[in-house]
Design a protein around this motif. Sequence first.
Motif, PDB file in Angstrom:
ATOM      1  N   LEU A   1       0.852  -1.195   0.000  1.00 22.25           N
ATOM      2  CA  LEU A   1       0.000   0.000   0.000  1.00 22.25           C
ATOM      3  C   LEU A   1       0.886   1.243   0.000  1.00 22.25           C
ATOM      4  N   PHE A   2       0.328   2.366  -0.473  1.00 20.54           N
ATOM      5  CA  PHE A   2       1.065   3.626  -0.417  1.00 20.54           C
ATOM      6  C   PHE A   2       0.883   4.220   0.980  1.00 20.54           C
ATOM      7  N   PRO A   3       1.964   4.322   1.774  1.00 23.31           N
ATOM      8  CA  PRO A   3       1.813   4.687   3.184  1.00 23.31           C
ATOM      9  C   PRO A   3       1.336   6.122   3.395  1.00 23.31           C
ATOM     10  N   HIS A   4       1.607   7.005   2.428  1.00 22.93           N
ATOM     11  CA  HIS A   4       1.274   8.419   2.597  1.00 22.93           C
ATOM     12  C   HIS A   4      -0.126   8.740   2.093  1.00 22.93           C
ATOM     13  N   LEU A   5      -0.851   7.737   1.611  1.00 19.95           N
ATOM     14  CA  LEU A   5      -2.218   7.950   1.131  1.00 19.95           C
ATOM     15  C   LEU A   5      -3.199   7.260   2.062  1.00 19.95           C
ATOM     16  N   SER A   6      -4.370   7.873   2.239  1.00 18.51           N
ATOM     17  CA  SER A   6      -5.406   7.226   3.042  1.00 18.51           C
ATOM     18  C   SER A   6      -5.815   5.923   2.361  1.00 18.51           C
ATOM     19  N   VAL A   7      -6.514   5.100   3.139  1.00 24.08           N
ATOM     20  CA  VAL A   7      -7.020   3.837   2.613  1.00 24.08           C
ATOM     21  C   VAL A   7      -7.869   4.085   1.357  1.00 24.08           C
ATOM     22  N   LEU A   8      -8.758   5.068   1.445  1.00 27.02           N
ATOM     23  CA  LEU A   8      -9.628   5.348   0.282  1.00 27.02           C
ATOM     24  C   LEU A   8      -8.801   5.854  -0.897  1.00 27.02           C
ATOM     25  N   ASP A   9      -7.823   6.725  -0.628  1.00 28.45           N
ATOM     26  CA  ASP A   9      -6.999   7.235  -1.734  1.00 28.45           C
ATOM     27  C   ASP A   9      -6.147   6.126  -2.359  1.00 28.45           C
ATOM     28  N   ASN A  10      -5.729   5.140  -1.558  1.00 29.79           N
ATOM     29  CA  ASN A  10      -5.060   3.972  -2.134  1.00 29.79           C
ATOM     30  C   ASN A  10      -5.967   3.293  -3.168  1.00 29.79           C
ATOM     31  N   CYS A  11      -7.259   3.278  -2.838  1.00 31.47           N
ATOM     32  CA  CYS A  11      -8.214   2.577  -3.710  1.00 31.47           C
ATOM     33  C   CYS A  11      -8.572   3.377  -4.962  1.00 31.47           C
ATOM     34  N   THR A  12      -8.520   4.705  -4.873  1.00 27.38           N
ATOM     35  CA  THR A  12      -8.984   5.510  -6.009  1.00 27.38           C
ATOM     36  C   THR A  12      -7.852   5.900  -6.956  1.00 27.38           C
ATOM     37  N   LEU A  13      -6.613   5.724  -6.518  1.00 25.02           N
ATOM     38  CA  LEU A  13      -5.473   6.204  -7.310  1.00 25.02           C
ATOM     39  C   LEU A  13      -5.459   5.640  -8.737  1.00 25.02           C
ATOM     40  N   ALA A  14      -5.485   4.322  -8.848  1.00 20.72           N
ATOM     41  CA  ALA A  14      -5.393   3.722 -10.196  1.00 20.72           C
ATOM     42  C   ALA A  14      -6.639   3.993 -11.035  1.00 20.72           C
ATOM     43  N   PRO A  15      -7.847   3.851 -10.459  1.00 22.64           N
ATOM     44  CA  PRO A  15      -9.015   4.199 -11.285  1.00 22.64           C
ATOM     45  C   PRO A  15      -8.947   5.634 -11.823  1.00 22.64           C
ATOM     46  N   ILE A  16      -8.501   6.582 -10.978  1.00 21.59           N
ATOM     47  CA  ILE A  16      -8.460   7.982 -11.425  1.00 21.59           C
ATOM     48  C   ILE A  16      -7.366   8.188 -12.474  1.00 21.59           C
ATOM     49  N   TRP A  17      -6.167   7.652 -12.196  1.00 23.59           N
ATOM     50  CA  TRP A  17      -5.027   7.983 -13.060  1.00 23.59           C
ATOM     51  C   TRP A  17      -4.873   7.048 -14.241  1.00 23.59           C
ATOM     52  N   VAL A  18      -5.243   5.778 -14.079  1.00 23.16           N
ATOM     53  CA  VAL A  18      -5.080   4.834 -15.190  1.00 23.16           C
ATOM     54  C   VAL A  18      -6.355   4.753 -16.018  1.00 23.16           C
ATOM     55  N   LYS A  19      -7.493   4.663 -15.331  1.00 24.22           N
ATOM     56  CA  LYS A  19      -8.761   4.507 -16.066  1.00 24.22           C
ATOM     57  C   LYS A  19      -9.469   5.827 -16.331  1.00 24.22           C
ATOM     58  N   LYS A  20      -8.938   6.925 -15.770  1.00 26.00           N
ATOM     59  CA  LYS A  20      -9.534   8.267 -15.945  1.00 26.00           C
ATOM     60  C   LYS A  20     -10.968   8.328 -15.408  1.00 26.00           C
ATOM     61  N   THR A  21     -11.240   7.564 -14.362  1.00 29.14           N
ATOM     62  CA  THR A  21     -12.545   7.614 -13.709  1.00 29.14           C
ATOM     63  C   THR A  21     -12.667   8.931 -12.942  1.00 29.14           C
ATOM     64  N   ALA A  22     -13.854   9.536 -12.962  1.00 31.40           N
ATOM     65  CA  ALA A  22     -14.072  10.775 -12.202  1.00 31.40           C
ATOM     66  C   ALA A  22     -13.896  10.490 -10.715  1.00 31.40           C
ATOM     67  N   LYS A  23     -13.379  11.507  -9.973  1.00 32.02           N
ATOM     68  CA  LYS A  23     -13.016  11.297  -8.569  1.00 32.02           C
ATOM     69  C   LYS A  23     -14.199  10.787  -7.734  1.00 32.02           C
ATOM     70  N   ALA A  24     -15.369  11.425  -7.889  1.00 30.56           N
ATOM     71  CA  ALA A  24     -16.529  11.027  -7.075  1.00 30.56           C
ATOM     72  C   ALA A  24     -16.922   9.579  -7.360  1.00 30.56           C
ATOM     73  N   GLU A  25     -16.861   9.215  -8.624  1.00 31.51           N
ATOM     74  CA  GLU A  25     -17.220   7.860  -9.017  1.00 31.51           C
ATOM     75  C   GLU A  25     -16.196   6.857  -8.461  1.00 31.51           C
ATOM     76  N   ALA A  26     -14.906   7.245  -8.541  1.00 36.63           N
ATOM     77  CA  ALA A  26     -13.850   6.372  -8.020  1.00 36.63           C
ATOM     78  C   ALA A  26     -14.005   6.201  -6.511  1.00 36.63           C
ATOM     79  N   GLU A  27     -14.402   7.285  -5.817  1.00 37.58           N
ATOM     80  CA  GLU A  27     -14.575   7.185  -4.360  1.00 37.58           C
ATOM     81  C   GLU A  27     -15.770   6.309  -4.003  1.00 37.58           C
ATOM     82  N   ALA A  28     -16.825   6.407  -4.791  1.00 41.38           N
ATOM     83  CA  ALA A  28     -17.995   5.545  -4.537  1.00 41.38           C
ATOM     84  C   ALA A  28     -17.619   4.078  -4.743  1.00 41.38           C
ATOM     85  N   LEU A  29     -16.857   3.830  -5.798  1.00 39.03           N
ATOM     86  CA  LEU A  29     -16.398   2.472  -6.072  1.00 39.03           C
ATOM     87  C   LEU A  29     -15.478   1.980  -4.956  1.00 39.03           C
ATOM     88  N   GLY A  30     -14.573   2.870  -4.520  1.00 42.76           N
ATOM     89  CA  GLY A  30     -13.646   2.521  -3.440  1.00 42.76           C
ATOM     90  C   GLY A  30     -14.409   2.139  -2.181  1.00 42.76           C
TER      91      GLY A  30
END
Length: 245
Positions: free
Chosen positions: A93-122
Amino acid sequence: MGTSEVISMSGVNKWYGDFHVLKDINLSVKSGERIVVCGPSGSGKSTLIRCLNRLEEHQEGEINVDGIELTDNIKNIDAVRAEVGMVFQHFNLFPHLSVLDNCTLAPIWVKKTAKAEAEALGMKYLERVRIGEQAHKYPGQLSGGQQQRVAIARALCMTPKIMLFDEPTSALDPEMVKEVLDTMVDLAKEGMTMLCVTHEMGFAKAVADRVIFMDQGEIVEQNEPNAFFDNPQNERTKEFLNQIL
Ligand code: ADP
Ligand code: MG
């Protein structure tokens, strides 16, 4: 279990320098199949599954993952990694990111998912691994078992077709093993295609369609779990099972 093939390895060989780490590997995995890979330390288990998401490259033979041929063509890599989730022994896990941000990082940056949608998925997947209430903590504030469940949720957030597990419980304190295995059993019941390197034989018996035994870079023996454990054929398999059972 579906009938379509999602992983195919044919005549795969790999060397680290002049060390022959994978020897003529042939493996076919169907959609929905649950495979447990076991074998002594150094037998090539990690290398085999890392070749499936191209964390390692093979030198000979063919690997096809969900219709994508793994070749030197670099364009394939992101497509493959979107289909194949991976969970490691040491969580990563990325230690400097919250648990939720660990989950949303790849969807946002790799899949270009919108932040709110990525957070709901997370949140959906964190709740599925029963850890939603920890979403705003940092990995260092969680137990090992909780961190590994976050790692599983993080992989699921990419909605992979295949999940690879590389000894996901072997770095955990014994009392935390069950919570991670339970999460993996849930995934198996939902029909996820899974390749799990593990020596947790209870897990293998409960969910595996097939157990594969590797030794010295070869697939030595494979069978459905009851036959594999109760009636191993190869001497090397027998010796290994005697050591771990
Ligand atoms: P396992 O997961 O079954 O313990 P690995 O796939 O990690 O086995 O390793 C198989 C063999 O390849 C071991 O002997 C290991 O030391 C060697 N090996 C693994 N990774 C590398 C590497 N990057 N470079 C050289 N040798 C490696
Ligand atoms: Mg390994």
